[in-house]
Motif scaffolding. Structure first.
Motif, short mmCIF file in Angstrom:
data_model
loop_
_atom_site.label_atom_id
_atom_site.label_comp_id
_atom_site.label_asym_id
_atom_site.label_seq_id
_atom_site.Cartn_x
_atom_site.Cartn_y
_atom_site.Cartn_z
N PRO A 187 0.84 -1.24 -0.13
CA PRO A 187 0.06 0.14 0.13
C PRO A 187 0.88 1.20 0.03
O PRO A 187 0.46 2.15 -0.75
CB PRO A 187 -0.79 -0.05 1.42
CG PRO A 187 -0.72 -1.60 1.79
CD PRO A 187 0.50 -2.08 1.06
N GLN A 188 1.97 1.22 0.82
CA GLN A 188 2.74 2.43 0.88
C GLN A 188 3.62 2.57 -0.59
O GLN A 188 3.52 4.01 -1.08
CB GLN A 188 3.90 2.34 1.85
CG GLN A 188 3.60 2.02 3.19
CD GLN A 188 3.52 0.49 3.26
OE1 GLN A 188 3.05 -0.01 2.59
NE2 GLN A 188 4.15 0.13 4.43
N ARG A 190 2.08 1.95 -3.61
CA ARG A 190 1.14 2.17 -4.18
C ARG A 190 0.65 3.76 -4.13
O ARG A 190 0.59 4.67 -5.05
CB ARG A 190 -0.26 1.23 -3.99
CG ARG A 190 -1.19 1.52 -5.05
CD ARG A 190 -2.50 0.87 -4.57
NE ARG A 190 -2.39 -0.55 -5.13
CZ ARG A 190 -2.54 -0.95 -6.27
NH1 ARG A 190 -3.12 -0.13 -7.08
NH2 ARG A 190 -2.42 -2.35 -6.20
N VAL A 191 0.63 4.15 -2.83
CA VAL A 191 0.42 5.84 -2.78
C VAL A 191 1.65 6.38 -3.38
O VAL A 191 1.28 7.47 -3.90
CB VAL A 191 0.24 5.80 -1.11
CG1 VAL A 191 0.14 7.59 -0.68
CG2 VAL A 191 -0.98 5.23 -0.56
N ASP A 195 1.03 8.97 -6.36
CA ASP A 195 1.15 10.60 -6.07
C ASP A 195 2.26 11.01 -7.28
O ASP A 195 2.12 12.10 -7.48
CB ASP A 195 1.70 10.52 -4.79
CG ASP A 195 2.12 12.14 -4.31
OD1 ASP A 195 1.12 12.72 -4.60
OD2 ASP A 195 2.97 12.44 -3.80
N VAL A 202 -1.05 -4.74 -11.06
CA VAL A 202 -0.63 -6.14 -10.37
C VAL A 202 -0.63 -7.16 -11.51
O VAL A 202 -1.77 -7.30 -12.23
CB VAL A 202 -1.81 -6.41 -9.20
CG1 VAL A 202 -1.26 -7.64 -8.65
CG2 VAL A 202 -1.71 -5.12 -8.28
N ARG B 24 -4.30 5.99 3.14
CA ARG B 24 -3.11 6.69 3.32
C ARG B 24 -2.98 7.87 2.27
O ARG B 24 -2.89 7.66 1.13
CB ARG B 24 -2.33 5.57 2.83
CG ARG B 24 -1.97 4.21 3.65
CD ARG B 24 -1.34 3.16 2.56
NE ARG B 24 -1.49 1.86 3.65
CZ ARG B 24 -0.67 1.77 4.57
NH1 ARG B 24 0.38 2.52 4.93
NH2 ARG B 24 -0.61 0.48 5.16
N PRO B 25 -3.44 8.85 2.61
CA PRO B 25 -3.51 10.00 1.91
C PRO B 25 -2.00 10.55 1.54
O PRO B 25 -1.40 10.50 2.22
CB PRO B 25 -4.16 11.09 2.73
CG PRO B 25 -3.98 10.84 4.08
CD PRO B 25 -3.83 9.26 4.16
N SER B 26 -1.87 10.77 0.12
CA SER B 26 -0.64 11.24 -0.03
C SER B 26 -0.41 12.63 -0.10
O SER B 26 0.72 12.93 -0.21
CB SER B 26 -0.52 10.76 -1.81
OG SER B 26 -1.52 11.46 -2.62
N GLU B 147 -7.13 -8.36 -8.07
CA GLU B 147 -6.74 -6.87 -8.87
C GLU B 147 -5.94 -7.27 -10.03
O GLU B 147 -5.69 -6.09 -11.01
CB GLU B 147 -5.80 -6.30 -7.98
CG GLU B 147 -6.36 -5.61 -7.01
CD GLU B 147 -5.28 -4.28 -6.22
OE1 GLU B 147 -4.80 -3.43 -6.78
OE2 GLU B 147 -4.83 -4.87 -5.07
N THR B 148 -5.39 -8.32 -10.21
CA THR B 148 -4.88 -8.55 -11.57
C THR B 148 -5.89 -8.64 -12.84
O THR B 148 -5.41 -8.77 -13.91
CB THR B 148 -4.19 -9.92 -11.70
OG1 THR B 148 -5.05 -11.00 -11.30
CG2 THR B 148 -3.11 -9.96 -10.55
#
Lengths: 219, 377
Positions: A187-188, A190-191, A195, A202, B24-26, B147-148
């Motif tokens: 997840p990190q 991906r963010v 960004d 995937v 998880r906001p960028s 997701e693939t």
């Protein structure tokens, strides 16, 4: 590689004393001198073994494998059923990045995985700071740099960002978009990728290499 | 900004918008909900560049203005407030919230850093909210989570004249629901692939509001690649998935059946749940249909086994067919009828589940196609 199948008993004399009673076993004598005794089960561990450096002294009915410390593996042979030797040569070793390299190869052969109309320009496209895994063109003909990973983590995104920055300075390539392709994307990562305007894809290794699961699907 | 609002209305509005905020906001401002007061109304909105949600609440406004505060925190606070009017005021760089004797002070983020929410695209038509909500719920269960295969994680909307069709499949089952709606253009013929989770959440919250849901879909120009839904005071927009090469799944439905079974839904669901207790993960349950009814079995010769019989009206040659128990339960639960009508071709071909009316005939509008599992016999 020498393979001996024999009925034998084994004694280990050294820091630890161990005794294997008489039974049919496989004795492997490898090119480096190591000796291991296997039973007919499990894949990963011999019953008893002597690591190199060591030397094997063969006498009728008794083999002694001795190492520098004077420890001794004594194999008492009652009957030998088979004794064969094979030259295996130098092993290429286990390549840890084997899957990653294979993924890159598979994706290079199937660039449409990234979207309709994608085509491959070249694998390992060289930049001043190293090769980018795949350079593709999208359906509109614009360049796309692809970084292929097994597990997509922050490092991979950083790596692709550096390539993209450099490639976008090249008037022949720019504008270059980025795709971060992995079997699994953290997840990190991906963010960070999103960004920076990098698309995350995937990929399914099994499907790419045509391994069909033993189950029926509608289509 | 200063206003006074009912606690429940505020809590609902904030909870709904906060749900679509990124975990998880960028950019930190994306973790905020925007509170904007204008013309005696409070607009609460959240956005993560993919999905935007906005809701209007009637308030007693003392002063117009806007404030951006942490959405998660505000949602938790409003949920825990006593049932009393809430007074909110922006004071300097803080938001003061007073409810009864409880007082909260929250730091605010700069409003000017917040991205502009996308406008709702042009309206394509309207549909009854409750009908839409139940249709989406019936279909979204069949959408994939892998997701693939991004295309399978969406629900495909087919807008064709006054028929609105919803389709979803994860390649193991396929759900299709057709409802009527009121298109803005009678000759409309277009499709959209909407992320299933967003659609399911949206329909679920708009259904109970009653009235109509407006479906807003831009065919070209501004707002292309986006869909919007508006119902009551709530509206949401979502980015569409690329559905250009969506497979022609409708052709997967068999034209006719070699065997049919009519089974009471609630009884079968109970039996399947009970019997599948012995079915280990990813192992099937076997359904044997015959003149005497239906026998549901699971488990192998080595492991635990279970079987249970129940009555079923069956026509055709006796047949044994195996399914993933969860896929079967999903389909049965989505039928919305007391009796399920199974249509079979044979043990290896997809089976069709349909709601069955009192007259024993299939009720048109919903079809659930389920792929059997290969079993060694």
């Amino acid at each position: 590689m020498r393979l001996v199948i024999a009925r034998c008993s084994v004694d280990y004399v050294g820091r630890l004393a161990a005794h294997l009673p008489t039974a049919n076993r496989l004795i492997m004598v490898k090119a480096d001198g190591s000796v291991s005794i296997h039973a007919d089960d499990r894949a990963y561990k011999p019953l008893n073994w002597m690591s190199p450096p060591c030397r094997l002294e063969e006498a009728p009915g008794v083999w002694r494998v001795v190492n520098k410390a004077g420890e001794e593996l004594r194999i008492t042979l009652e009957e030998i059923f088979s004794d064969s030797s094979h030259e295996l040569g130098v092993d290429p070793g286990l390549r840890k990045d084997g899957v990653e390299a294979h993924l890159q190869e598979l994706l290079a052969a199937q660039p449409e995985t990234f979207g309709d109309g994608y085509s491959l320009v070249r694998r390992e496209h060289m930049t001043a700071i190293g090769p980018v895994d795949l350079l593709c063109r999208d359906s509109a003909g614009a360049h796309v740099a692809v970084e292929v990973k097994r597990r997509g983590e922050i490092d991979g995104v950083e790596q692709l960002t550096r390539y993209l920055e450099l490639m976008n300075r090249d008037p022949l390539l720019a504008p270059v978009a980025g795709i971060f392709a992995a079997q699994e994307i953290k997840p990190q990562a991906r963010v960070l990728a999103v960004d920076r305007g990098i698309r995350c894809v995937v990929v399914d290794y099994d499907r790419l290499r045509g391994v069909v699961k033993d189950e029926w699907t509608l289509f | 900004m200063k206003f006074r609002v009912e606690r429940d209305a505020l809590a609902d509005a904030v909870a709904w918008t906060a749900k679509s905020l990124p975990s998880r906001p960028s950019v930190p401002v994306l973790a905020g909900v925007m509170l904007r007061v204008a013309d005696g109304r409070l607009h609460v909105s959240g956005f993560d560049y993919e999905v935007s949600s906005q809701v209007d609440v009637e308030v007693q406004a003392d002063a117009d203005g806007a404030a951006l505060v942490s959405g998660r925190l505000l949602a938790e606070i409003t949920k825990a407030l006593p049932a009393k009017p809430v007074e909110i005021a922006a004071v300097g760089s803080h938001l003061e919230l007073v409810c009864g004797s409880a007082r909260f002070t929250l730091p605010t983020m700069p409003v000017e850093d917040y991205p502009t929410l996308p406008d709702l695209p042009q309206s394509a038509g309207t549909v009854d909210a409750a009908t839409f909500a139940s249709a989406v719920a019936q279909v979204a269960i069949a959408a994939g989570r892998d997701e693939t295969l991004p295309m399978m994680t969406g629900v495909r909307l087919e807008l064709n004249g006054s028929t609105l069709a919803l389709l979803a499949t994860d390649r193991y089952r396929l759900a299709v629901r057709e409802i009527t709606w009121s298109p803005a253009d009678e000759d409309v013929d277009t499709t959209a692939l909407v992320p299933a989770r967003t659609l399911a959440d949206t329909a679920k919250t708009m259904g109970p509001l009653g009235g109509e849901v407006t479906i807003a879909l831009a065919t070209a120009g501004a707002g292309e690649g986006m869909i919007g839904f508006a119902g009551g005071p709530r509206r949401t927009t979502s980015r569409l998935l690329d559905g250009q090469s969506y497979p022609p799944v409708r052709s997967l439905f068999p034209a006719s059946f070699n065997a049919e079974a009519r089974v009471p839904v609630s009884a079968l669901v109970e039996v399947v749940k009970r019997v599948s207790l012995v079915a280990e993960k990813a192992t099937p349950i076997r359904l044997t249909f015959g003149e005497d009814g239906l026998v549901v079995e699971a488990g192998g010769t080595e492991e635990a086994r279970a079987s249970e019989a129940l009555e079923a009206a069956f026509t055709g040659d006796a047949l044994t067919i195996a399914f993933n128990p969860q896929y079967l339960i999903d389909g049965l639960g989505a039928l919305g009828s007391a009796t399920a009508l199974f249509g079979f071709t044979d043990s290896f071909k997809p089976a069709v589940l349909m709601p069955c009316g009192d007259d024993g005939e299939a009720v048109p509008g919903y079809r659930y196609l389920i792929m059997p599992i290969r079993v060694g016999r």
